[in-house]
Each structure stands twice: as structure tokens, then as C-alpha cells.
Design a protein around this motif. Structure first.
Motif, PDB file in Angstrom:
ATOM      1  N   ARG A  96     -16.037  28.101  55.483  1.00 43.91           N
ATOM      2  CA  ARG A  96     -17.403  28.492  55.116  1.00 43.91           C
ATOM      3  C   ARG A  96     -17.824  27.791  53.820  1.00 43.91           C
ATOM      4  NH1 ARG A  96     -20.930  32.700  56.755  1.00 43.91           N
ATOM      5  NH2 ARG A  96     -22.857  32.425  55.584  1.00 43.91           N
ATOM      6  N   ASP A  97     -16.930  27.716  52.846  1.00 43.86           N
ATOM      7  CA  ASP A  97     -17.240  27.025  51.587  1.00 43.86           C
ATOM      8  C   ASP A  97     -17.535  25.547  51.834  1.00 43.86           C
ATOM      9  OD1 ASP A  97     -16.834  29.385  50.219  1.00 43.86           O
ATOM     10  OD2 ASP A  97     -14.858  28.824  49.442  1.00 43.86           O
ATOM     11  N   ALA A  98     -16.754  24.919  52.715  1.00 49.70           N
ATOM     12  CA  ALA A  98     -16.965  23.503  53.010  1.00 49.70           C
ATOM     13  C   ALA A  98     -18.304  23.279  53.704  1.00 49.70           C
ATOM     14  CB  ALA A  98     -15.825  22.981  53.887  1.00 49.70           C
ATOM     15  N   LEU A  99     -18.696  24.204  54.563  1.00 47.86           N
ATOM     16  CA  LEU A  99     -19.997  24.108  55.222  1.00 47.86           C
ATOM     17  C   LEU A  99     -21.125  24.238  54.201  1.00 47.86           C
ATOM     18  CD1 LEU A  99     -21.717  23.976  57.808  1.00 47.86           C
ATOM     19  CD2 LEU A  99     -21.434  26.467  58.017  1.00 47.86           C
ATOM     20  N   THR A 100     -20.980  25.169  53.283  1.00 48.77           N
ATOM     21  CA  THR A 100     -21.979  25.342  52.220  1.00 48.77           C
ATOM     22  C   THR A 100     -22.118  24.065  51.405  1.00 48.77           C
ATOM     23  OG1 THR A 100     -21.559  27.716  52.081  1.00 48.77           O
ATOM     24  CG2 THR A 100     -22.572  26.674  50.162  1.00 48.77           C
ATOM     25  N   TYR A 101     -20.967  23.496  51.004  1.00 44.94           N
ATOM     26  CA  TYR A 101     -21.006  22.257  50.220  1.00 44.94           C
ATOM     27  C   TYR A 101     -21.691  21.135  50.997  1.00 44.94           C
ATOM     28  CZ  TYR A 101     -19.741  17.861  48.141  1.00 44.94           C
ATOM     29  OH  TYR A 101     -19.817  16.598  47.603  1.00 44.94           O
ATOM     30  N   ALA A 102     -21.293  20.951  52.267  1.00 41.23           N
ATOM     31  CA  ALA A 102     -21.834  19.841  53.047  1.00 41.23           C
ATOM     32  C   ALA A 102     -23.345  19.954  53.192  1.00 41.23           C
ATOM     33  CB  ALA A 102     -21.164  19.802  54.418  1.00 41.23           C
ATOM     34  N   ALA A 103     -23.844  21.158  53.451  1.00 36.31           N
ATOM     35  CA  ALA A 103     -25.288  21.354  53.587  1.00 36.31           C
ATOM     36  C   ALA A 103     -26.002  21.049  52.276  1.00 36.31           C
ATOM     37  CB  ALA A 103     -25.578  22.777  54.040  1.00 36.31           C
TER      38      ALA A 103
END
Length: 257
Positions: A96-103
Motif C-alpha cells: 500500500r505504501d509503494a502504491l501511494t508513493y508511485a501515484a
């Protein structure tokens, strides 16, 4: 690029090489002396992750692949960074953290509801079409089967149920149980403890090239199910065999029997 038979003959180690459907099966003769009693899989040789990333294009039309590529890269970088730093968080949170960063990095306005929907796809994975027949054949041959995955226990249980694979696996091992991630050697040690077998009697089946390298460093005989057709990592070790699907894995096991 897959190795050819000529490539195999040029290797300094002696290999038994068999070309099957464009796949080179490489098997060190020394390894053939050890009888494999258990086959341990990473999650994605069994579960098809493509719907997770295909769903991104519905949320951000035309940018789904870019978002997915950065998300996937950060996802695994975060596991390695947290392992190296001793700052553990489980794979669900890291994902979830990686998705937040990528967005945020791509300036994509991803709402909490959209992120929840993307993450939910991890809980509804299906098996690759070749998975069930291959698992049936392996079990009928007397092999014990297991998972070793960075997925949390809840993620693994949900995927097994969603794919209809309950009862196929003797051991379902999440690295979350010891608070680390592959390629930490402590993670790869989990199957030897759970199956009460020496490393030489377990075949490890990864999805990613870095996982194949980690398993080889630990000492496993390794068959890389390279569904994406990527080159091996330049880390000084190579899988004992490789193929594009689980049919190639079954052929490898038949060839070494």
C-alpha cells in the motif's frame, strides 16, 4: 534471451541439458543424486498477478502500465530496504505504501477508495491455467508441496481460497511469521524447518530472477518459472533450470528422476 543447447555445452560445469518447447532444462549431475521430496513455490508461479495491474488502467486510462511498473519496483525495494534497516512492516502495508508513493511520484490523484480497490485484487487472485494440472501431477508423484512467500498469512490464505487450491499445500509459509523478507537467509530457512528436510531435498520455484538468486545463494536446487521471459539477474548465480510455465517444471523433475 533463453539459453540454447550450444550455450549449455559452453558452460564450465557439466550439465544434462534437455530442450523442451523452447526451454532449456539445466541440471547439474551432482544435484541429481539428491532425491527431491518437497517442492516449495513463491506465490506468483501459482497465482496470476496480471489482473492486479490490469485494473490500474481502468482507474488511470493510458497510465496504468507506468503506474504499475513504478509501484512494483518500489514494492520490492521497500521490502529490501526495510529488511536491511531492521524496520519491518508487513507486505500488505509495504504494498500500500509503494502504491501511494508511485501515484504521488507520477502526480496521479488516487483516492483512498481507488487504492482500496487496487489492493483488494490481491485477495482475489486466480491460478495460472497450468497450475492445477501441474500440482495434481506433483502430488500424485509423492512430492510434498509448500509456499514460501512475502505475502502475509491472510494474503496467502485468501489467494489459495480464491484460486480453489485448498488442500494442495502441506506448508503455507509467510515470511511475516519471522518478521523479514526474502532474500534474507532466515526466510529461505523456513521450509527446511517446516518440512524437517535438508536443503538438498527441497526444490525451490521462484517467479522473479532476484528470488532465484536468493534461493541459490541459500543452497536450494532452483527451477525458475520465468513467465515474463526476463533475463537472469547478473548476481553470479543461476537457477538449475528454467522455463515459462509449470509444465516445464514438471518436465525438469521428470528429467532428473
Amino acid at each position: 534471451m533463453p539459453l540454447t543447447r550450444r550455450d549449455a555445452l559452453g558452460l564450465t560445469t557439466t550439465f544434462a541439458a534437455t530442450a523442451l518447447a523452447g526451454t532449456l532444462i539445466r541440471m547439474p549431475r551432482a544435484a541429481a543424486a539428491a532425491k527431491i521430496e518437497a517442492v516449495v513455490f513463491d506465490a506468483f508461479p501459482i497465482f496470476d498477478p496480471r489482473p492486479i495491474f490490469a485494473g490500474l488502467d481502468k482507474i488511470v486510462p493510458g497510465r496504468g502500465k507506468t503506474l504499475g511498473d513504478l509501484w512494483r519496483t518500489r514494492q520490492f525495494e521497500y521490502t529490501w530496504l526495510r529488511t536491511a534497516a531492521g524496520e519491518y512492516e508487513d507486505f500488505w502495508k509495504i504494498t500500500r505504501d509503494a502504491l501511494t508513493y508511485a501515484a504521488e511520484a507520477l502526480k496521479i490523484d488516487l483516492s483512498a477508495e481507488q487504492a482500496d480497490a487496487v489492493m483488494d485484487a490481491y485477495l482475489h487472485l486466480k491460478a495460472w491455467p497450468d497450475a492445477r494440472p501441474a500440482l495434481d501431477a506433483l502430488r500424485q508423484s509423492g512430492l510434498r508441496l509448500g509456499f514460501l512467500s512475502n505475502f502475509t498469512p491472510a494474503m496467502l490464505e485468501a489467494a489459495i481460497e480464491s484460486a480453489g487450491l485448498q488442500g494442495y499445500f502441506d506448508q503455507v509459509l509467510s515470511t511475516d511469521l519471522i518478521g523479514t523478507f526474502k532474500p534474507d537467509p532466515n526466510a529461505y530457512r523456513m521450509p527446511t524447518d517446516a518440512f524437517d528436510l535438508p536443503v538438498a531435498k527441497i526444490l525451490f520455484v521462484p517467479f522473479a530472477g532476484w528470488d532465484a538468486a536468493g534461493a541459490k545463494w541459500f543452497g536450494y536446487e532452483t527451477f525458475w518459472v520465468n513467465r515474463l521471459g526476463t533475463p537472469p539477474e547478473a548476481l553470479g548465480v543461476h537457477a538449475d533450470g528454467s522455463g515459462r510455465n509449470l509444465d516445464d517444471l514438471a518436465a525438469y523433475l521428470r528429467a532428473r528422476a
